[in-house]
Design a protein around this motif. Sequence first.
Motif, PDB file in Angstrom:
ATOM      1  N   LYS A  22       0.832  -1.208   0.000  1.00  0.00           N
ATOM      2  CA  LYS A  22       0.000   0.000   0.000  1.00  0.00           C
ATOM      3  C   LYS A  22       0.872   1.267   0.000  1.00  0.00           C
ATOM      4  CE  LYS A  22      -4.036  -2.086   0.421  1.00  0.00           C
ATOM      5  NZ  LYS A  22      -4.704  -2.484   1.616  1.00  0.00           N
ATOM      6  N   TYR A  23       2.197   1.102  -0.250  1.00  0.00           N
ATOM      7  CA  TYR A  23       3.118   2.247  -0.133  1.00  0.00           C
ATOM      8  C   TYR A  23       2.689   3.410  -1.033  1.00  0.00           C
ATOM      9  CZ  TYR A  23       7.184   5.207  -0.336  1.00  0.00           C
ATOM     10  OH  TYR A  23       8.001   6.304  -0.296  1.00  0.00           O
ATOM     11  N   ASP A  24       2.417   3.129  -2.304  1.00  0.00           N
ATOM     12  CA  ASP A  24       2.102   4.215  -3.252  1.00  0.00           C
ATOM     13  C   ASP A  24       0.780   4.907  -2.892  1.00  0.00           C
ATOM     14  OD1 ASP A  24       4.415   3.936  -4.709  1.00  0.00           O
ATOM     15  OD2 ASP A  24       3.535   2.605  -6.209  1.00  0.00           O
ATOM     16  N   TRP A  38       6.356  17.606  -5.174  1.00  0.00           N
ATOM     17  CA  TRP A  38       7.697  17.757  -4.586  1.00  0.00           C
ATOM     18  C   TRP A  38       8.734  17.015  -5.433  1.00  0.00           C
ATOM     19  CZ3 TRP A  38       6.119  16.127   1.099  1.00  0.00           C
ATOM     20  CH2 TRP A  38       5.407  17.169   1.692  1.00  0.00           C
ATOM     21  N   LYS A  39       8.392  15.810  -5.871  1.00  0.00           N
ATOM     22  CA  LYS A  39       9.338  14.999  -6.672  1.00  0.00           C
ATOM     23  C   LYS A  39       9.598  15.692  -8.017  1.00  0.00           C
ATOM     24  CE  LYS A  39       8.316  10.697  -4.272  1.00  0.00           C
ATOM     25  NZ  LYS A  39       7.368   9.596  -4.054  1.00  0.00           N
ATOM     26  N   GLN A  40       8.531  16.264  -8.586  1.00  0.00           N
ATOM     27  CA  GLN A  40       8.694  16.997  -9.847  1.00  0.00           C
ATOM     28  C   GLN A  40       9.555  18.244  -9.620  1.00  0.00           C
ATOM     29  OE1 GLN A  40       7.423  15.661 -12.862  1.00  0.00           O
ATOM     30  NE2 GLN A  40       8.926  17.193 -13.533  1.00  0.00           N
ATOM     31  N   VAL A  57      19.009   6.229  -4.995  1.00  0.00           N
ATOM     32  CA  VAL A  57      19.211   5.388  -3.801  1.00  0.00           C
ATOM     33  C   VAL A  57      17.953   5.440  -2.929  1.00  0.00           C
ATOM     34  CG1 VAL A  57      20.660   5.117  -1.743  1.00  0.00           C
ATOM     35  CG2 VAL A  57      21.698   5.677  -3.946  1.00  0.00           C
ATOM     36  N   ALA A  58      17.660   4.319  -2.280  1.00  0.00           N
ATOM     37  CA  ALA A  58      16.420   4.175  -1.500  1.00  0.00           C
ATOM     38  C   ALA A  58      15.229   4.353  -2.450  1.00  0.00           C
ATOM     39  CB  ALA A  58      16.372   5.153  -0.328  1.00  0.00           C
ATOM     40  N   SER A  59      15.289   3.656  -3.557  1.00  0.00           N
ATOM     41  CA  SER A  59      14.344   3.854  -4.671  1.00  0.00           C
ATOM     42  C   SER A  59      12.910   3.503  -4.335  1.00  0.00           C
ATOM     43  CB  SER A  59      14.756   2.977  -5.855  1.00  0.00           C
ATOM     44  OG  SER A  59      15.949   3.437  -6.382  1.00  0.00           O
ATOM     45  N   VAL A  81      18.775   1.654  -6.372  1.00  0.00           N
ATOM     46  CA  VAL A  81      19.355   0.907  -5.249  1.00  0.00           C
ATOM     47  C   VAL A  81      18.319   0.838  -4.128  1.00  0.00           C
ATOM     48  CG1 VAL A  81      21.161   0.926  -3.481  1.00  0.00           C
ATOM     49  CG2 VAL A  81      21.701   1.628  -5.828  1.00  0.00           C
ATOM     50  N   GLU A  82      17.997  -0.376  -3.701  1.00  0.00           N
ATOM     51  CA  GLU A  82      16.949  -0.548  -2.681  1.00  0.00           C
ATOM     52  C   GLU A  82      17.263  -1.824  -1.878  1.00  0.00           C
ATOM     53  OE1 GLU A  82      14.160   1.027  -1.385  1.00  0.00           O
ATOM     54  OE2 GLU A  82      14.030  -0.799  -0.219  1.00  0.00           O
ATOM     55  N   PRO A  83      17.326  -1.742  -0.539  1.00  0.00           N
ATOM     56  CA  PRO A  83      17.672  -2.943   0.233  1.00  0.00           C
ATOM     57  C   PRO A  83      16.482  -3.842   0.596  1.00  0.00           C
ATOM     58  CG  PRO A  83      17.645  -1.028   1.684  1.00  0.00           C
ATOM     59  CD  PRO A  83      17.305  -0.537   0.303  1.00  0.00           C
ATOM     60  N   ASN A 107      22.572  -1.340   0.179  1.00  0.00           N
ATOM     61  CA  ASN A 107      22.356  -0.232   1.114  1.00  0.00           C
ATOM     62  C   ASN A 107      23.076   1.020   0.636  1.00  0.00           C
ATOM     63  OD1 ASN A 107      20.865  -1.332   3.386  1.00  0.00           O
ATOM     64  ND2 ASN A 107      22.638  -2.685   3.611  1.00  0.00           N
ATOM     65  N   ALA A 108      22.548   2.161   1.058  1.00  0.00           N
ATOM     66  CA  ALA A 108      23.147   3.459   0.713  1.00  0.00           C
ATOM     67  C   ALA A 108      24.567   3.589   1.250  1.00  0.00           C
ATOM     68  CB  ALA A 108      22.284   4.566   1.319  1.00  0.00           C
ATOM     69  N   GLU A 109      24.835   2.884   2.351  1.00  0.00           N
ATOM     70  CA  GLU A 109      26.150   3.005   3.005  1.00  0.00           C
ATOM     71  C   GLU A 109      27.230   2.215   2.283  1.00  0.00           C
ATOM     72  OE1 GLU A 109      23.275   2.177   4.433  1.00  0.00           O
ATOM     73  OE2 GLU A 109      23.063   3.145   6.382  1.00  0.00           O
ATOM     74  N   ILE A 123      18.277  10.846  -3.709  1.00  0.00           N
ATOM     75  CA  ILE A 123      17.763  10.063  -2.572  1.00  0.00           C
ATOM     76  C   ILE A 123      16.517  10.799  -2.089  1.00  0.00           C
ATOM     77  CG2 ILE A 123      19.418  11.119  -0.928  1.00  0.00           C
ATOM     78  CD1 ILE A 123      19.398   8.245   0.482  1.00  0.00           C
ATOM     79  N   SER A 124      15.364  10.149  -2.225  1.00  0.00           N
ATOM     80  CA  SER A 124      14.096  10.813  -1.945  1.00  0.00           C
ATOM     81  C   SER A 124      13.402  10.091  -0.782  1.00  0.00           C
ATOM     82  CB  SER A 124      13.246  10.776  -3.220  1.00  0.00           C
ATOM     83  OG  SER A 124      11.890  10.955  -2.940  1.00  0.00           O
ATOM     84  N   PHE A 125      13.206  10.801   0.293  1.00  0.00           N
ATOM     85  CA  PHE A 125      12.605  10.250   1.516  1.00  0.00           C
ATOM     86  C   PHE A 125      13.331   8.979   1.953  1.00  0.00           C
ATOM     87  CE2 PHE A 125       9.247  12.715  -0.612  1.00  0.00           C
ATOM     88  CZ  PHE A 125       9.174  13.726   0.321  1.00  0.00           C
TER      89      PHE A 125
HETATM   90  C1  LIG Z   1      10.063   6.270   2.239  1.00  0.00           C
HETATM   91  S1  LIG Z   1      10.763   5.132   1.101  1.00  0.00           S
HETATM   92  C2  LIG Z   1      11.166   6.191  -0.255  1.00  0.00           C
HETATM   93  C3  LIG Z   1      10.937   5.568  -1.587  1.00  0.00           C
HETATM   94  C4  LIG Z   1      11.072   6.485  -2.792  1.00  0.00           C
HETATM   95  N1  LIG Z   1      12.419   7.009  -2.912  1.00  0.00           N
HETATM   96  C5  LIG Z   1      10.070   7.617  -2.754  1.00  0.00           C
HETATM   97  O1  LIG Z   1      10.482   8.788  -2.717  1.00  0.00           O
HETATM   98  O2  LIG Z   1       8.880   7.342  -2.779  1.00  0.00           O
HETATM   99  C6  LIG Z   1      12.321   4.834   1.832  1.00  0.00           C
HETATM  100  C7  LIG Z   1      13.065   3.664   1.222  1.00  0.00           C
HETATM  101  O3  LIG Z   1      14.402   3.645   1.794  1.00  0.00           O
HETATM  102  C8  LIG Z   1      14.797   2.301   1.861  1.00  0.00           C
HETATM  103  N2  LIG Z   1      15.950   2.196   2.790  1.00  0.00           N
HETATM  104  C9  LIG Z   1      15.946   1.997   4.117  1.00  0.00           C
HETATM  105  N3  LIG Z   1      17.181   1.915   4.606  1.00  0.00           N
HETATM  106  C10 LIG Z   1      18.017   2.096   3.544  1.00  0.00           C
HETATM  107  C11 LIG Z   1      19.430   2.092   3.397  1.00  0.00           C
HETATM  108  N4  LIG Z   1      20.241   1.928   4.439  1.00  0.00           N
HETATM  109  N5  LIG Z   1      19.942   2.272   2.164  1.00  0.00           N
HETATM  110  C12 LIG Z   1      19.118   2.454   1.096  1.00  0.00           C
HETATM  111  N6  LIG Z   1      17.772   2.457   1.184  1.00  0.00           N
HETATM  112  C13 LIG Z   1      17.216   2.279   2.385  1.00  0.00           C
HETATM  113  C14 LIG Z   1      13.543   1.578   2.338  1.00  0.00           C
HETATM  114  O4  LIG Z   1      13.608   0.186   2.138  1.00  0.00           O
HETATM  115  C15 LIG Z   1      12.462   2.304   1.530  1.00  0.00           C
HETATM  116  O5  LIG Z   1      12.157   1.626   0.337  1.00  0.00           O
END
Ligand SMILES: C[S@@+](CC[C@H](N)C(=O)[O-])C[C@H]1O[C@@H](n2cnc3c(N)ncnc32)[C@H](O)[C@@H]1O
Length: 234
Positions: A22-24, A38-40, A57-59, A81-83, A107-109, A123-125
């Motif tokens: 249900k994320y979207d 905001w994304k635009q 990252v964190a896609s 990139v998504e973990p 991971n982003a790290e 990197i968005s949210f």
């Molecule tokens: C709120 S969502 C954002 C998704 C998308 N970027 C957006 O703007 O809708 C945050 C995402 O960060 C990912 N995440 C959490 N820890 C992370 C890490 N250490 N490195 C990369 N991504 C991570 C989560 O799995 C999740 O999919």
Amino acid sequence: MKNNIQDKSKLVNSVFSEVYKKYDIMNDIMSFGVHRIWKQNMMDWMSPQANSFLIDVASGTGDIALTYSKKLSHKCKISCVEPNKEMLAMGQKKLEIYDNIKWHKANAERLPFKDDTFDFYTISFGIRNVNNINLTLKEAFRVLKTGGRFMCLEFSKVENPLIDMLYKNYSKIIPIIGEKIVGSKRPYNYLVKSIDDFYNQSELVSLIKKNGFQTVKFRNLSNGIAAIHSGWKI
Ligand SMILES: C[S@@+](CC[C@H](N)C(=O)[O-])C[C@H]1O[C@@H](n2cnc3c(N)ncnc32)[C@H](O)[C@@H]1O
């Protein structure tokens, strides 16, 4: 410290495993669709060129990758990139028709790419969720080419006290909406707390500069409910 990091990683992973279906729809409901604007806005400020190479990252479910690809009429390459395996699977399925977009479980790290690879990093949210923000920024710097640009969209701190009060009150009902739609308050209690605990605009500017970026600037969105930060690898 190590335990805290492992705990955060497990907590964040379990939160996204709970909400991925249900994320979207939850993003649209909670933000009244404003997250799309905001994304635009981030994409417009970024102003990418055709044939550029983006790392997102964190896609999550791939919103940024899709917005970027559309902006360039799909004449670009993107590494997402998504973990979290469930979020990644949702994103991959949503964007499966775009063969310029590749997915990586990482991971982003610790990014699985060579130095100086990408023109843009987004990197968005996501930055609020990482275990180690300094390592994340160092990795962003490492994988960008010289002349490359870092862009971060994240919740931030509201500037106007009246709007802040209204926003804080609204935040209290977000877990209730979450319970109705996802069936659990827990992910949305985490969301509200993680926003509250996160850095303000100028603290984030300092962290981005400390990790090597130059000409670091930010723009507030909706009075600072969110902010876009930009920095350059020069
Ligand atoms: C709120 S969502 C954002 C998704 C998308 N970027 C957006 O703007 O809708 C945050 C995402 O960060 C990912 N995440 C959490 N820890 C992370 C890490 N250490 N490195 C990369 N991504 C991570 C989560 O799995 C999740 O999919």
